[in-house]
Design an enzyme around this catalytic site. Structure first.
Site, PDB file in Angstrom:
ATOM      1  N   ARG A 237      -0.090  -6.946  -5.191  1.00  0.00           N
ATOM      2  CA  ARG A 237      -0.499  -8.244  -5.745  1.00  0.00           C
ATOM      3  C   ARG A 237       0.687  -9.077  -6.239  1.00  0.00           C
ATOM      4  NH1 ARG A 237      -4.848  -5.236  -7.879  1.00  0.00           N
ATOM      5  NH2 ARG A 237      -3.688  -5.010  -9.801  1.00  0.00           N
TER       6      ARG A 237
ATOM      7  N   THR B 284       5.031   2.520   6.077  1.00  0.00           N
ATOM      8  CA  THR B 284       3.644   2.157   6.379  1.00  0.00           C
ATOM      9  C   THR B 284       3.023   3.204   7.289  1.00  0.00           C
ATOM     10  OG1 THR B 284       2.178   0.632   7.551  1.00  0.00           O
ATOM     11  CG2 THR B 284       4.453   0.621   8.257  1.00  0.00           C
ATOM     12  N   ILE B 285       1.749   3.495   7.038  1.00  0.00           N
ATOM     13  CA  ILE B 285       1.044   4.386   7.967  1.00  0.00           C
ATOM     14  C   ILE B 285       0.721   3.631   9.258  1.00  0.00           C
ATOM     15  CG2 ILE B 285      -0.002   5.804   6.148  1.00  0.00           C
ATOM     16  CD1 ILE B 285      -2.707   4.333   6.945  1.00  0.00           C
ATOM     17  N   ASP B 286       0.875   2.301   9.249  1.00  0.00           N
ATOM     18  CA  ASP B 286       0.502   1.515  10.436  1.00  0.00           C
ATOM     19  C   ASP B 286       1.585   1.553  11.523  1.00  0.00           C
ATOM     20  OD1 ASP B 286      -1.603   0.801   8.809  1.00  0.00           O
ATOM     21  OD2 ASP B 286      -0.739  -1.122   8.244  1.00  0.00           O
TER      22      ASP B 286
ATOM     23  N   GLY C 195       0.835  -1.206   0.000  1.00  0.00           N
ATOM     24  CA  GLY C 195       0.000   0.000   0.000  1.00  0.00           C
ATOM     25  C   GLY C 195       0.865   1.249   0.000  1.00  0.00           C
TER      26      GLY C 195
ATOM     27  N   ASP D  61       3.995  -0.447  11.974  1.00  0.00           N
ATOM     28  CA  ASP D  61       4.029  -1.770  12.615  1.00  0.00           C
ATOM     29  C   ASP D  61       5.210  -2.632  12.161  1.00  0.00           C
ATOM     30  OD1 ASP D  61       3.221  -2.235  10.019  1.00  0.00           O
ATOM     31  OD2 ASP D  61       1.533  -3.536  10.545  1.00  0.00           O
TER      32      ASP D  61
ATOM     33  N   ARG E 165      -4.348  -1.947  10.520  1.00  0.00           N
ATOM     34  CA  ARG E 165      -4.309  -3.426  10.536  1.00  0.00           C
ATOM     35  C   ARG E 165      -4.341  -3.961  11.973  1.00  0.00           C
ATOM     36  NH1 ARG E 165      -0.042  -6.265   6.768  1.00  0.00           N
ATOM     37  NH2 ARG E 165       1.414  -5.034   7.966  1.00  0.00           N
TER      38      ARG E 165
ATOM     39  N   ASP F 289       6.411  -5.289   5.538  1.00  0.00           N
ATOM     40  CA  ASP F 289       7.029  -6.579   5.846  1.00  0.00           C
ATOM     41  C   ASP F 289       6.965  -7.555   4.671  1.00  0.00           C
ATOM     42  OD1 ASP F 289       4.335  -6.405   6.282  1.00  0.00           O
ATOM     43  OD2 ASP F 289       4.272  -7.829   7.932  1.00  0.00           O
TER      44      ASP F 289
HETATM   45  O1  F6P Z   1      -1.062  -1.254   5.666  1.00  0.00           O
HETATM   46  C1  F6P Z   1      -1.599  -0.027   5.318  1.00  0.00           C
HETATM   47  C2  F6P Z   1      -3.093  -0.092   5.221  1.00  0.00           C
HETATM   48  O2  F6P Z   1      -3.579   1.185   4.910  1.00  0.00           O
HETATM   49  C3  F6P Z   1      -3.771  -0.647   6.467  1.00  0.00           C
HETATM   50  O3  F6P Z   1      -3.871   0.281   7.511  1.00  0.00           O
HETATM   51  C4  F6P Z   1      -5.102  -1.084   5.886  1.00  0.00           C
HETATM   52  O4  F6P Z   1      -5.674  -2.118   6.636  1.00  0.00           O
HETATM   53  C5  F6P Z   1      -4.726  -1.580   4.527  1.00  0.00           C
HETATM   54  O5  F6P Z   1      -3.497  -0.969   4.187  1.00  0.00           O
HETATM   55  C6  F6P Z   1      -5.749  -1.264   3.465  1.00  0.00           C
HETATM   56  O6  F6P Z   1      -5.323  -1.852   2.277  1.00  0.00           O
HETATM   57  P1  F6P Z   1      -6.027  -1.607   0.870  1.00  0.00           P
HETATM   58  O7  F6P Z   1      -5.540  -0.288   0.341  1.00  0.00           O
HETATM   59  O8  F6P Z   1      -5.544  -2.735   0.063  1.00  0.00           O
HETATM   60  O9  F6P Z   1      -7.501  -1.584   1.110  1.00  0.00           O
END
Ligand code: F6P
Length: 350
Positions: A75, A128-130, A10, A132, A174, A106
């Site tokens: 993907r 990552t914005i998470d 992402g 994590d 997440r 990761d």
């Molecule tokens: O890992 C980044 C993130 O934005 C998560 O916080 C979220 O769960 C996920 O990606 C959403 O992914 P997508 O853009 O595939 O819906």
């Protein structure tokens, strides 16, 4: 040396700042050519690789711009079977690539590391914005997402106040609660619910009822991975061709349905979604991303391969990718921020 740069997984604010810093540092060094790979690993997977040369001009004026000029994808997995890996190997050879700087989470790290099998070395940059990623106390993109979520929470508060409502705001993140925790504290949320602490519905009801009597409105900030004690996470959809088998989302609506029968006030839910991933990076993220990109370039020059840039104790360094691949850094339940929130009276649902 021919160095590929790709962004995988992402997107998040600050990717362009890394691409810019890696490219400029390598060009300044003088003996490197930089190639941008389109759409993450997908750009290396077809019969015709999708790449473009990155020079000073291509990366100028992008420091402050959100998203990624290279495109990204969660993907493509070159390691999925022998035939795909062999095709990637032919592409790497044809492009004359020695190293790839993989900017991702990761999943991206473990794939990049696996490409040693076709003679491609890698240097990882965590994004990552998470927030994590293991062994990295702050990933760029997180500060911007916290700022966006905090702004949204503050906006929701004024309408909650006017209508005397309970407003539930769902953040991304997440399985980690960093985003909900920091945005919740920064916006003075009354209740913060994290994936790491299963919530007791009665505790949330009690807090909302107490506020119904006095302040007459309540703000609940909930991470998308949170769940009720004895319940399960709210899955938005299952994903087949992705390292992440599920997409989370919608727990705010689940909580709304559970809470409403117990309260006099109206309960409303807002899912912030991808607005948290978009927009221009904050100055903090621009600086952090630039530091990460610069350090990644130094690692390429020094031949420090198979490692990922990190931030630990405020200092830039690196760790072996094998130590971070497919691991997650969640919020310890005794983390200082959790203790602080609890001690200033925030309800954490337990
Ligand atoms: O890992 C980044 C993130 O934005 C998560 O916080 C979220 O769960 C996920 O990606 C959403 O992914 P997508 O853009 O595939 O819906």
């Amino acid at each position: 040396m021919r160095v590929g740069v790709l962004t995988g997984g992402g997107d998040c604010p600050g990717l362009n700042a890394v691409i810019r810093a890696v490219t400029k540092s390598l060009i300044q060094h003088g003996r490197c050519e930089v190639i941008g790979i389109a759409d993450g690993f997908e750009g290396l997977m077809g019969e015709l690789p999708r790449t473009r040369a990155l020079g000073w001009e291509q990366v100028s004026g992008i420091l402050h711009v959100g998203g990624t000029i290279l495109g990204t994808s969660n993907r493509g997995n070159p390691l999925k079977d022998d035939a795909t890996l062999a095709q990637v190997g032919r592409n790497v050879l044809a492009l004359g690539l020695d190293v790839v700087v993989a900017i991702g989470g990761d999943g991206t790290m473990s794939i990049a590391h696996g490409l040693r099998a076709v003679g491609l070395q890698c240097v990882g940059v965590p994004k990552t914005i998470d927030n994590d990623i293991a062994h990295c106390e702050r990933s760029f993109g997180f500060d911007t997402a916290v700022a966006t979520a905090t702004d949204a929470l503050r906006r929701v508060e004024s309408t909650a106040y006017s209508h005397h409502r309970v407003m539930i705001v769902e953040t991304m993140g997440r399985h980690a609660g960093w985003l909900a925790l920091e945005a919740g504290i920064a916006s003075a949320a009354d209740v913060i619910l994290l994936p790491e602490i299963d919530y007791d519905l009665q505790a949330v009801i009690d807090r909302c009822r107490a506020r119904e009597q006095r302040q007459r409105y309540t703000i609940i900030c909930i991470g998308e991975g949170a769940k009720e004690r004895g319940g399960s996470q709210t899955v938005r959809e299952r994903v087949v061709h992705s390292p992440d088998p599920v997409r989370l989302g919608g727990v705010a609506h689940v909580l709304r349905e559970r809470l409403q029968p117990h309260l006099q006030s109206e309960v409303r839910a807002t899912v912030l979604g991808h607005v948290q991933r978009g927009g221009d990076p904050t100055p903090f993220d621009r600086v952090l991303a630039t530091r990460f990109g610069h350090h990644a370039a130094r690692m390429v020059i020094d031949g420090d391969f198979g490692r990922m840039v990190t931030l630990q104790g405020g200092a830039i360094g690196s760790v072996a990718i094998a130590d971070v691949a497919n691991t997650q850094r969640t919020v310890p339940v005794d983390h200082e921020l959790v203790v602080t929130a609890r001690d200033i009276g925030v309800c954490l649902g337990d």
